[in-house]
Scaffold this motif. Sequence first.
Motif, short mmCIF file in Angstrom:
data_model
loop_
_atom_site.label_atom_id
_atom_site.label_comp_id
_atom_site.label_asym_id
_atom_site.label_seq_id
_atom_site.Cartn_x
_atom_site.Cartn_y
_atom_site.Cartn_z
N THR A 1 -3.75 -40.42 11.67
CA THR A 1 -3.03 -40.32 10.92
C THR A 1 -2.06 -38.89 11.72
OG1 THR A 1 -0.89 -40.10 8.83
CG2 THR A 1 -3.65 -40.39 8.47
N ARG B 1 -0.22 -38.06 8.93
CA ARG B 1 -0.06 -37.91 7.30
C ARG B 1 -0.58 -37.42 5.95
NH1 ARG B 1 4.11 -42.29 6.02
NH2 ARG B 1 5.53 -43.25 7.93
N CYS B 2 -0.15 -36.08 5.64
CA CYS B 2 -1.58 -35.23 4.75
C CYS B 2 -1.08 -35.40 2.82
CB CYS B 2 -2.18 -34.07 5.61
SG CYS B 2 -3.20 -33.46 4.36
N ASN B 3 -1.90 -35.92 2.16
CA ASN B 3 -1.16 -34.90 0.73
C ASN B 3 -1.56 -33.95 0.89
OD1 ASN B 3 -4.92 -35.43 1.61
ND2 ASN B 3 -4.76 -37.01 -0.46
N GLY C 1 6.28 -30.07 4.32
CA GLY C 1 5.75 -30.91 5.53
C GLY C 1 6.34 -31.73 7.11
N ASN D 1 7.64 -37.88 9.19
CA ASN D 1 6.39 -39.22 9.43
C ASN D 1 6.81 -39.75 10.35
OD1 ASN D 1 4.83 -38.05 6.89
ND2 ASN D 1 6.13 -39.85 6.00
N GLY E 1 -4.20 -34.95 10.57
CA GLY E 1 -3.33 -35.08 9.54
C GLY E 1 -4.88 -34.91 8.23
#
Length: 324
Positions: free
Chosen positions: A17, A19-21, A32, A35, A67
């Motif tokens: 992915t 995506r990351c927190n 960010g 996506n 990510g």
Amino acid sequence: MIDQCGRNIDYVRISVTDRCNLRCVYCMPEDGVKNTPHEEILRYDEILRVCRIMAGLGISKIKLTGGEPLVRKDVPYLVRELKQISGIEKVTLTTNGILLTEYMKDLHAAGINGINISLDTMNPALFREITRRDMLDHVKCGIEAAMRYRDVPLKINCVPMGMEGQDLMEIAALAGEHPVHVRFIEMMPIGYGKKFKFIGEDEIVGQLRAAFGEVTPCMDKLGNGPGHYYTVEQLTGKIGFISAISHKFCNECNRIRMTSQGFLKSCLQYETGRDLRTLLRTGADDGDIEAAIREVVLKKPTGHEFLAEQISEEESHCMAQIGG
């Protein structure tokens, strides 16, 4: 697989992915990255198909990245299925540790062979500045969760940034307090990483010697790639370095990378490679995909040119999009 320089390519890093927190300042902008739609990300069955073909070509080690890989559902399932592929000897994971408390038990049950946790500072205020999130306690809990499973090797990865308050020796001390290895990874001049101060291996070795005593090279093989390690007098764990700039190791590089969208890259620096997703989704047979993989490996560059004034086909994506 042997490339044009005679290097044996047996290791693939797979991003599951983008995506990351977290929003680390050297990795992505504060808001960010845009996506990628779910339908453009490789499905697990597609990743597994590619890995079966790669295993038949000699790939034996897989690193799952992002990510942040654990923000994608069912990563332990993917680990378990990868471990069932004939020829795959090791499946490891790089994570920021925030969700590791939740997933470590399942990852262990799935057969994970190693965990790398990214941690650039033990200073809460600086952690918030670097990651733009107040989640250092979550990372510490993740480290504690991983340490409960002594049969799973644990490494802490730190990127020296030259920021005030980033005490590298405080990170190194984790190798004295816990049965872990600490690695310092030189800042890669890619994307947002270009604007941070470069701190080389020799400088950090000097700091280690001043803080912990004698530093001697360790000949043990402690990872999948060309990182190297030192034994430090007052520390239990080893201190490692991935020094792509100050101690260029391209002649020993054994890896290729696949992004979450199925783009296969032979070198972190360049955008060149092959789009495996299109092959997977347009009816290509295993032979076609194998040929594409072989082509990427055969054309693997001799080495990076990070210090060159002008570079052709330089990677323009940030690390979260590439799979760091």
